[in-house]
Scaffold this motif. Structure first.
Motif, PDB file in Angstrom:
ATOM      1  N   ALA A   1       5.741  -2.821  -5.550  1.00 56.04           N
ATOM      2  CA  ALA A   1       6.165  -1.448  -4.970  1.00 56.04           C
ATOM      3  C   ALA A   1       5.508  -0.430  -6.208  1.00 56.04           C
ATOM      4  O   ALA A   1       5.153   0.568  -5.783  1.00 56.04           O
ATOM      5  CB  ALA A   1       7.659  -1.340  -5.079  1.00 56.04           C
ATOM      6  N   THR A   2       5.539  -0.663  -7.358  1.00 58.79           N
ATOM      7  CA  THR A   2       5.053   0.225  -8.363  1.00 58.79           C
ATOM      8  C   THR A   2       3.426   0.171  -8.577  1.00 58.79           C
ATOM      9  O   THR A   2       2.716   0.766  -9.471  1.00 58.79           O
ATOM     10  CB  THR A   2       5.574   0.168  -9.894  1.00 58.79           C
ATOM     11  N   GLN A   3       2.720  -0.548  -7.666  1.00 58.26           N
ATOM     12  CA  GLN A   3       1.305  -0.545  -7.685  1.00 58.26           C
ATOM     13  C   GLN A   3       0.809   0.698  -6.782  1.00 58.26           C
ATOM     14  O   GLN A   3       1.323   0.394  -5.441  1.00 58.26           O
ATOM     15  CB  GLN A   3       0.795  -1.867  -6.890  1.00 58.26           C
ATOM     16  N   HIS A   4       0.148   1.549  -7.074  1.00 63.15           N
ATOM     17  CA  HIS A   4      -0.266   2.350  -6.254  1.00 63.15           C
ATOM     18  C   HIS A   4      -1.483   1.947  -5.273  1.00 63.15           C
ATOM     19  O   HIS A   4      -2.564   1.676  -6.062  1.00 63.15           O
ATOM     20  CB  HIS A   4      -0.669   3.644  -6.800  1.00 63.15           C
ATOM     21  N   PRO A   5      -1.762   2.191  -4.197  1.00 64.98           N
ATOM     22  CA  PRO A   5      -2.598   1.616  -3.564  1.00 64.98           C
ATOM     23  C   PRO A   5      -4.080   1.969  -3.749  1.00 64.98           C
ATOM     24  O   PRO A   5      -5.040   1.479  -3.401  1.00 64.98           O
ATOM     25  CB  PRO A   5      -2.440   2.041  -1.858  1.00 64.98           C
TER      26      PRO A   5
END
Length: 287
Positions: A41-45
């Motif tokens: 969830a804390t990986q930005h696409p």
């Protein structure tokens, strides 16, 4: 429970993107910081697109807040994806020397390429990026061995760009880069809100606390050796097993907080965020 989707200060997005683009133009290495409780969830696409072919070091902070077995499972999963994750507890300094070493190794490769082209080596420039509140400022302060960066709880606190020398080989930008995000993925947005990795967003506390209880029930069967639901029962005297998250908040409010669901929701979220409920991972490696 219907409430507006979670959004993180949409008005600042264009400005944040410009600032980030400016920072990234000037660097050789990007330290991407995520929350070990919610690494996906804390990986930005858009990170890989923004970084391009620059060196990247993946840092998963708050390792102290997840069970050791989950920590090991994530290491294994990331390596299978061809990534080397660096787990840290930036507040205590755990894992930070390994991060500095990784940056240095990338720097040596960059300078070797410079030498091969007949250019002089120079200090490698690095920047730390990630969502608000994932521990970027604490990591920078640890890397610099002093308190340079304000750990602001609100997003977008970026001052003048300033380079600070960590060693002969590395210069670090002392302003952390905040990832702009339109949060199109509402499941991820809820996790960011639960973990307080979203800055001062407008979200419904009761909805977020209910989602937290529901999420615990989903991950509980896969958390071996960690009795998450029993922890809630012990802490609040109410077993969540047969209740939805929403009902859990409502019943607990009646039993303990004079029907004040808002106060109940805040209490549960604060207990989780402070680690009072123990080491809890909200995401496990995709199986």
């Amino acid at each position: 429970m219907t409430s507006p989707p979670i959004q993180w200060y949409p008005g600042h997005i264009a400005k944040a993107e410009r600032q980030l683009a400016e920072q990234l133009k000037k660097v050789d290495v990007v330290l991407e910081v995520r929350d070990a409780r919610i690494p996906l969830a804390t990986q930005h696409p858009q990170v890989s697109q923004w970084i391009g072919n620059k060196g990247r070091v993946l840092v998963l902070n708050r390792v102290d807040m997840i069970p050791p077995a989950v920590h090991q499972a994530w290491i294994h999963w990331f390596r299978e994806q061809g990534e080397e994750p660096y787990f840290t507890n930036s507040n205590q300094g755990q894992g930070v020397p390994a991060v500095a070493k990784a940056v240095q190794a990338i720097g040596e490769q960059i300078n070797q390429r410079r030498r091969d082209r007949g250019m002089l080596p120079r200090p490698v420039r690095a920047v730390v990026i990630g969502f608000p509140n994932v521990g970027k400022s604490a990591l920078i302060n640890r890397l610099l061995n002093r308190r340079v960066v304000e750990s602001a709880r609100r997003p977008g606190v970026t001052r003048q760009l300033r380079w600070v020398r960590i060693s002969d080989q590395i210069e670090l930008l002392d302003a952390p880069g905040v990832l702009p995000s339109k949060l199109t993925d509402q499941t991820a947005a809820l996790k960011l809100a639960i973990c307080d990795d979203i800055g001062e967003a407008a979200y419904d506390t009761q909805r977020v606390a209910a989602a937290f209880v529901d999420l615990l029930k989903q991950v509980a069967p896969r958390l071996t050796g960690v009795e998450v639901l029993a922890t809630l029962d012990q802490r609040y005297g109410l077993d969540p097993t047969d209740l939805t998250g929403e009902s859990y908040i409502a019943v607990l409010a009646e039993q303990k907080y004079r029907g004040d669901s808002e106060r109940t929701a805040r209490q549960i979220l604060n207990d989780f965020r402070k680690g009072i409920l123990g080491a809890i991972a909200l995401e496990l490696p995709p199986s």
